[in-house]
Design a protein around this motif. Structure first.
Motif, PDB file in Angstrom:
ATOM      1  N   VAL A 129       0.831  -1.204   0.000  1.00 44.86           N
ATOM      2  CA  VAL A 129       0.000   0.000   0.000  1.00 44.86           C
ATOM      3  C   VAL A 129       0.867   1.255   0.000  1.00 44.86           C
ATOM      4  CG1 VAL A 129      -1.778   1.254   1.277  1.00 44.86           C
ATOM      5  CG2 VAL A 129      -1.901  -1.229   1.121  1.00 44.86           C
ATOM      6  N   TRP A 130       2.022   1.204   0.688  1.00 38.69           N
ATOM      7  CA  TRP A 130       2.902   2.370   0.738  1.00 38.69           C
ATOM      8  C   TRP A 130       3.388   2.768  -0.653  1.00 38.69           C
ATOM      9  CZ3 TRP A 130       3.914  -2.458   2.610  1.00 38.69           C
ATOM     10  CH2 TRP A 130       4.918  -3.187   1.958  1.00 38.69           C
TER      11      TRP A 130
ATOM     12  N   ARG B  50       0.657   4.646  -2.355  1.00 37.65           N
ATOM     13  CA  ARG B  50       0.606   6.025  -1.846  1.00 37.65           C
ATOM     14  C   ARG B  50       1.703   6.873  -2.491  1.00 37.65           C
ATOM     15  NH1 ARG B  50      -2.956   6.675   2.171  1.00 37.65           N
ATOM     16  NH2 ARG B  50      -3.699   4.809   3.284  1.00 37.65           N
TER      17      ARG B  50
ATOM     18  N   SER C  98      -7.957   6.222   2.907  1.00 37.02           N
ATOM     19  CA  SER C  98      -7.727   5.066   3.771  1.00 37.02           C
ATOM     20  C   SER C  98      -7.163   3.927   2.942  1.00 37.02           C
ATOM     21  CB  SER C  98      -9.050   4.632   4.407  1.00 37.02           C
ATOM     22  OG  SER C  98      -9.953   4.172   3.399  1.00 37.02           O
ATOM     23  N   ASP C  99      -6.683   2.906   3.598  1.00 33.44           N
ATOM     24  CA  ASP C  99      -6.144   1.760   2.855  1.00 33.44           C
ATOM     25  C   ASP C  99      -7.187   1.155   1.915  1.00 33.44           C
ATOM     26  OD1 ASP C  99      -3.701   2.101   4.040  1.00 33.44           O
ATOM     27  OD2 ASP C  99      -3.887   0.431   5.449  1.00 33.44           O
TER      28      ASP C  99
ATOM     29  N   PHE D 218       3.334  -2.191   8.473  1.00 30.68           N
ATOM     30  CA  PHE D 218       2.099  -2.040   9.246  1.00 30.68           C
ATOM     31  C   PHE D 218       2.342  -2.256  10.735  1.00 30.68           C
ATOM     32  CE2 PHE D 218       2.076  -6.666   8.841  1.00 30.68           C
ATOM     33  CZ  PHE D 218       1.497  -7.092  10.014  1.00 30.68           C
TER      34      PHE D 218
END
Length: 447
Positions: free
Chosen positions: A70-71, A74, A81-82, A440
């Motif tokens: 997810v990073w 981004r 949000s995720d 996380f």
């Protein structure tokens, strides 16, 4: 046992899918779009580890990486949000699939390893591979470094180097293009680095598929490990076999101790390589060369005959661990039957079911990182990563609790999958005593 070779196998991650991300790997691209079974994949890999541990080999596990990354999404401009990030990224399915790849399971690409007997400072050196040729794999390096440092903590015995610069000049694919030859695991050895192309200075290279390993990267790893130049050999992979789907050297050759098992078309100037290895070894190199007339390169790639594990049985004898696809290929199986009966150094065969990994382009050799250790170094490794009967049972139950039995690319946008992955990895790091190594867990960005 004063020294031994340990196999560190990657646990297949919960997002194992067939995305066809790896151009040049014909099995990977050929399976694109199929529905995968992550639970079966993880259990097949774990069963391989158990089979080798039961035979007396030192076997360890390396945890999966956190995916989807997810990073990275981004960094690429997706916000919210995720779940919102995943939903937005799902509009670009190839990108979402790439950042969800479970390819870190193939730990032969995690790093290049030089045992303490070869290095100037007497430590075991690891150089994390940058894997810069493929986006989905270039995401792995930072996590690989964190994981290795959590396992090999003793800096007096181990040195874990970060990846080389992310540039085509230093394309580095790790141990898949590196083989060490020696008379004993704790004796000084000869380290053979195989490259596909030279970035600077010209030379030949493949024309259809990329050559992922450069000479410049191999030379840099040898320097940073403090290897004696007289004990290092650099060899070029034949461009024609790269164009036939041999994306790493470990798809066309494998070696252990004083034995080299390879195809007749594996290297540029193959006889010169044999002479160089034999000379630096002090004589006694045993070459098992497979004639092209018996097994063509296409059959070698299709069956992954050479993406096998070559394991010491003692007394100069070797065991070859191959996937079931070798049995299914008539030419390859006929050759192997003759090989075992020939009286040569390879006199035992172990056939394993690794279909989920094979369909994505990785066989037995891809799934493991070899690390030669002295008894003292072995005792300094995080003890909870060694596979025992108890650890096997724990991992099998863990897979059963957390892995899905089918996964398509469309499922990667499911926010519940990310929850499942993080829950599984949090439990796994406690089981293996690794601490907080995932973004996380420590609130990091993955960098």
């Amino acid at each position: 046992m004063s020294a031994f070779e340990a196999n560190f196998d990657g646990l297949v991650g919960p997002t194992h899918h067939y995305g066809g991300h790896s151009f040049g790997n014909v099995a990977s691209t050929g399976s694109a779009g199929q529905v995968a079974d992550p639970r079966a994949a993880a259990r097949q890999g774990l069963a391989k580890m158990k089979a080798l541990a039961d035979l007396g080999y030192r076997q360890a596990v390396l945890p999966p990486q956190e995916r989807p990354a997810v990073w990275t999404l981004r960094q690429l401009g997706f916000g919210g949000s995720d779940p919102e990030v995943l939903a937005a990224a799902a509009r670009e399915p190839q990108l979402l699939a790439a950042v969800s790849s479970a390819a870190a399971m193939w730990t032969a690409n995690a790093a290049t390893v030089s045992p303490s007997a070869d290095t100037r400072d007497g430590r075991v050196h690891f150089s994390v591979a940058n894997l810069q040729n493929k986006f989905h794999r270039a995401l792995e390096a930072e996590q690989t470094a964190r994981t290795l440092r959590a396992i090999f903590k003793d800096e007096a015995r181990f040195a874990v180097h970060d990846a080389l610069p992310m540039h085509p000049a230093f394309g580095d694919e790790g141990a898949a293009n590196h083989t060490r030859f020696c008379k004993a695991y704790d004796a000084p050895g000869v380290e053979c680095f195989v490259y596909g192309r030279r970035h600077w200075g010209g030379g030949t290279g493949p024309s259809r598929f990329p050559a992922r390993q450069t000479l410049e990267a191999s030379e840099a790893v040898a320097r940073r490990h403090g290897l004696n130049p007289a004990d290092v050999v650099f060899a070029q992979q034949r461009p024609e076999v790269i164009d036939a789907g041999v994306f790493h050297n470990d798809v066309i050759a494998v070696g252990n101790l004083d034995v080299l098992f390879c195809h007749a078309h594996a290297f540029v100037d193959q006889q010169a390589l044999y002479r160089a290895l034999d000379q630096r070894l002090g004589g006694g190199l045993r070459v098992v060369e497979v004639p092209a007339e018996q097994v063509g390169v296409e059959d070698a790639v299709r069956s992954y005959l050479f993406n096998s594990q070559l394991l010491d049985r003692g007394g100069g004898r070797m065991r070859l661990v191959v996937p079931e696809e070798c049995r299914a290929n008539p030419a390859v199986w006929q050759y192997l039957t003759q090989l075992i009966e020939s009286g040569g150094p390879i006199d035992d065969l172990l056939v394993l079911d690794l279909k989920q990994s094979m369909r994505n382009g990785g066989g037995p050799a891809c799934l493991r990182l070899r690390v030669a250790l002295t008894a003292g170094e072995g005792a300094a490794v995080n003890p909870r990563i060694w596979l025992s009967e108890e650890r096997y049972a724990e991992l099998d139950a863990w897979i059963g609790r957390h892995y899905r039995d089918h996964l398509s690319e469309a499922d990667l946008a499911d926010p519940q999958l990310l929850v499942e992955v993080r829950t599984a990895l949090d439990e796994l790091t406690r089981m293996l005593g690794l601490g907080s190594i995932y973004p996380f867990q420590y609130g990091g960005t993955g960098l």
